[in-house]
Scaffold this motif. Structure first.
Motif, PDB file in Angstrom:
ATOM      1  N   PHE A 202       1.802  -9.902  18.097  1.00 53.78           N
ATOM      2  CA  PHE A 202       1.561  -9.113  16.888  1.00 53.78           C
ATOM      3  C   PHE A 202       0.646  -9.897  15.936  1.00 53.78           C
ATOM      4  O   PHE A 202       0.672 -11.127  15.909  1.00 53.78           O
ATOM      5  CB  PHE A 202       2.874  -8.799  16.156  1.00 53.78           C
ATOM      6  N   LEU A 203      -0.143  -9.127  15.169  1.00 50.04           N
ATOM      7  CA  LEU A 203      -0.915  -9.686  14.069  1.00 50.04           C
ATOM      8  C   LEU A 203      -0.284  -9.216  12.755  1.00 50.04           C
ATOM      9  O   LEU A 203      -0.012  -8.021  12.592  1.00 50.04           O
ATOM     10  CB  LEU A 203      -2.373  -9.217  14.109  1.00 50.04           C
ATOM     11  N   LEU A 204      -0.058 -10.131  11.839  1.00 49.70           N
ATOM     12  CA  LEU A 204       0.459  -9.796  10.508  1.00 49.70           C
ATOM     13  C   LEU A 204      -0.615 -10.132   9.485  1.00 49.70           C
ATOM     14  O   LEU A 204      -1.082 -11.275   9.424  1.00 49.70           O
ATOM     15  CB  LEU A 204       1.733 -10.590  10.198  1.00 49.70           C
ATOM     16  N   VAL A 205      -1.010  -9.123   8.678  1.00 52.02           N
ATOM     17  CA  VAL A 205      -2.017  -9.321   7.636  1.00 52.02           C
ATOM     18  C   VAL A 205      -1.405  -8.907   6.309  1.00 52.02           C
ATOM     19  O   VAL A 205      -1.009  -7.746   6.137  1.00 52.02           O
ATOM     20  CB  VAL A 205      -3.297  -8.499   7.921  1.00 52.02           C
ATOM     21  N   HIS A 206      -1.319  -9.854   5.363  1.00 52.70           N
ATOM     22  CA  HIS A 206      -0.661  -9.621   4.074  1.00 52.70           C
ATOM     23  C   HIS A 206      -1.727  -9.608   2.989  1.00 52.70           C
ATOM     24  O   HIS A 206      -2.346 -10.638   2.698  1.00 52.70           O
ATOM     25  CB  HIS A 206       0.353 -10.739   3.822  1.00 52.70           C
ATOM     26  N   VAL A 207      -1.983  -8.441   2.363  1.00 53.02           N
ATOM     27  CA  VAL A 207      -3.045  -8.322   1.375  1.00 53.02           C
ATOM     28  C   VAL A 207      -2.528  -7.613   0.121  1.00 53.02           C
ATOM     29  O   VAL A 207      -1.519  -6.910   0.164  1.00 53.02           O
ATOM     30  CB  VAL A 207      -4.267  -7.547   1.932  1.00 53.02           C
ATOM     31  N   ALA A 208      -3.281  -7.779  -0.990  1.00 57.19           N
ATOM     32  CA  ALA A 208      -2.884  -7.186  -2.257  1.00 57.19           C
ATOM     33  C   ALA A 208      -3.600  -5.870  -2.518  1.00 57.19           C
ATOM     34  O   ALA A 208      -3.592  -5.374  -3.636  1.00 57.19           O
ATOM     35  CB  ALA A 208      -3.177  -8.170  -3.398  1.00 57.19           C
ATOM     36  N   ARG A 209      -4.238  -5.286  -1.519  1.00 60.47           N
ATOM     37  CA  ARG A 209      -4.971  -4.034  -1.665  1.00 60.47           C
ATOM     38  C   ARG A 209      -4.837  -3.238  -0.378  1.00 60.47           C
ATOM     39  O   ARG A 209      -4.349  -3.725   0.627  1.00 60.47           O
ATOM     40  CB  ARG A 209      -6.457  -4.317  -1.930  1.00 60.47           C
ATOM     41  N   MET A 210      -5.295  -1.996  -0.470  1.00 51.44           N
ATOM     42  CA  MET A 210      -5.324  -1.177   0.738  1.00 51.44           C
ATOM     43  C   MET A 210      -6.486  -1.618   1.617  1.00 51.44           C
ATOM     44  O   MET A 210      -7.604  -1.822   1.141  1.00 51.44           O
ATOM     45  CB  MET A 210      -5.479   0.304   0.368  1.00 51.44           C
ATOM     46  N   LEU A 211      -6.228  -1.778   2.885  1.00 52.83           N
ATOM     47  CA  LEU A 211      -7.285  -2.177   3.806  1.00 52.83           C
ATOM     48  C   LEU A 211      -8.228  -1.004   4.039  1.00 52.83           C
ATOM     49  O   LEU A 211      -7.797   0.129   4.240  1.00 52.83           O
ATOM     50  CB  LEU A 211      -6.679  -2.625   5.134  1.00 52.83           C
TER      51      LEU A 211
END
Length: 498
Positions: A202-211
């Motif tokens: 799995f890839l986990l991407v944690h961001v503060a905006r909508m991708l």
């Protein structure tokens, strides 16, 4: 007569009584009729003269020109707005395309240069503007940007494991990315890494905006790169396992493998290590392939930390290792194996690891016997419900004599004859006498412990034990008879595991 006729009639009478005089001029521009300009007088009849007519005509021409100019302005303004929107859209598409090209270039470099998963995580983090973690199918952390101390997904800081576990399960089931909302308003994207028809990680991407679309395309591309890396690692591991398995077969057959470069691990005296996984859930009997692969990798890692270059391979559902005895600290080896077992338990939460350390085998002819002794020891301990993370075969006491006894056919046949009548009674009546005897012995000759293990009433255990004594002709009250029954059952159980 239709209703509207009466309405028109009433309106005509109204205007005849109110409007005394009126003047009208057509609004015409280049032969196109645009409307009319009308002036009314409600009080004086024939109130307009020729000058008024010329004035109104001039005003009508000016009004017609103004109307045309206004229409042209609005048309130009609408066209300008449309062109601006088209230009903005084209610029956005151009920027998105350039970004996607840059993204694919950065990720393609990882593949082209053969860079590790850590480089992939670093590039994806820069692209998406947030932390990135790469997990394998057992949620073991394989790479992270920025780096984390956690070894597995449940230990990741700032992430609710229950929510993440649910997202991982859904992503694996539907094979599409899942968006999870975190408590701080950030978005956690969970994307499955698939290949060969299965989920590899799995890839986990944690961001503060909508991708945006470019971000999601980057995550999809990164998942493909990660899948290629996982599959490559698997191919290398399986090829090495097959190679070492062939060499181990040579050793177990009593032959020294013919190698261009001698390997120290093949020089006796040798320790034989057999590892097994025991399910803590009665519904899970068969080890799944990802768990077995992780078990092999962790065992290899543990042994390499003490003795690099040792042989670690797989036979059936067991991990088998050959380690040169004089060159390794057995205490450090056992510590490393315990740590490996503890890690596999944290990773899977359903399997417990156990290692039997046999030997040392002083000669190559003894390697096969040492291996079989260690394998049987770990199976017998599992059948008896005894679990030690690491144990020495030469510390089994009387059980080691039982292991050696199974190699003598006449001993095994004698033990089978002791239990033959009881086994036949069980076969015909499904009376569960031998399982009850086994539970009674494993429970330290305790009726209560046997009843608890079998989920029956203690009176049932007492009745069955009485039937065992009656059918076998042996009495638990006599130490020799009780020892005979125990040895016979232990030997037969061990022989069935061969």
């Amino acid at each position: 007569m239709p209703p509207w006729y009466h309405l028109l009639t009433r309106m005509s009478l109204y205007f005849e009584n109110i409007i005394k005089s009126a003047l009208s001029a057509a609004l015409v521009y280049k032969g196109e009729a645009l409307g009319a300009l009308v002036v009314e007088n409600l009080y004086v009849a024939r109130a307009f003269n020729a000058f008024d007519i010329r004035l109104l005509d001039a005003l009508a021409q000016a009004a017609a020109t103004a109307i045309v100019n206004a229409r042209l302005y609005e048309s130009e303004r609408t066209a300008r707005i449309g062109l601006q929107a088209l230009h903005e859209g084209m610029r956005t598409e151009r920027d998105s395309l350039e970004r996607r090209i840059a993204v694919h270039g950065a990720l393609a470099e990882v593949v082209r240069e053969g860079l590790p998963l850590s480089a992939l995580a670093s590039r994806l983090s820069r692209i998406c503007g947030g932390p990135v973690v790469i997990l394998d199918t057992l949620t073991q952390v394989r790479a992270a940007e920025p780096a984390v101390q956690a070894e597995m997904g449940r230990e990741l800081p700032g992430i609710d494991w229950e929510r993440l576990a649910g997202g991982l399960e859904r992503a694996a089931a539907v094979r599409t990315a899942q968006h999870l909302e975190s408590g701080d308003g950030h978005t956690l994207l969970v994307s499955p890494v698939t290949g060969g028809g299965e989920v590899l990680g799995f890839l986990l991407v944690h961001v503060a905006r909508m991708l945006d679309a470019a971000d999601e395309a980057a995550v999809d591309s990164a998942a493909l790169v990660a899948a290629a890396e996982f599959l490559k690692e698997r191919a290398v591991q399986e090829r090495e396992i097959r190679r070492l398995s062939d060499l181990l077969d040579e050793l177990l057959a009593g032959r020294m493998p013919a190698l261009a470069t001698p390997i120290p691990a093949f020089q006796p005296p040798l320790l034989m290590i057999v590892g097994a996984l025991r399910s803590q859930d009665a519904s899970s009997r068969r080890i799944d392939v990802p768990t077995l692969r992780a078990f092999v990798a962790l065992t290899q890692e543990a042994i390499d930390s003490v003795m690099p270059g040792a042989i670690v391979t797989v036979r059936g559902e067991h991990v088998v290792a050959v380690v040169p005895s004089p060159r390794v600290s057995e205490e450090h080896l056992e510590q490393a194996l315990r740590a490996s077992g503890a890690k596999i338990e944290r990773l899977t939460s359903n399997w417990r690891a156990s290692f039997a350390v046999g030997g040392p085998a002083e000669h190559i002819d003894l390697i096969s016997d040492t291996y079989n002794e260690a394998r049987l020891a770990i199976e017998i301990r599992g059948r008896f419900g005894r679990h030690e993370p690491v144990f020495r075969v030469n510390g089994l006491g009387a059980f080691r004599l039982i292991l050696k006894a199974v190699n003598h056919v006449d001993v095994v046949q004698g033990c089978e004859r002791v239990l033959a009548a009881v086994a036949e009674y069980d076969r015909r009546r499904q009376a569960e006498l031998l399982p009850t005897l086994r539970a009674y012995l494993n429970g330290g000759f305790s009726v209560k412990a046997a009843a608890t293990a079998l989920h029956v009433h203690p009176h049932t255990v007492q009745y069955r034990l009485a039937r065992v004594q009656e059918i076998s002709g042996l009495n638990f009250g006599f130490p020799d008879d009780r020892l005979t029954l125990e040895i016979a059952l232990r030997v037969v159980d061990a022989y069935e595991l061969l």
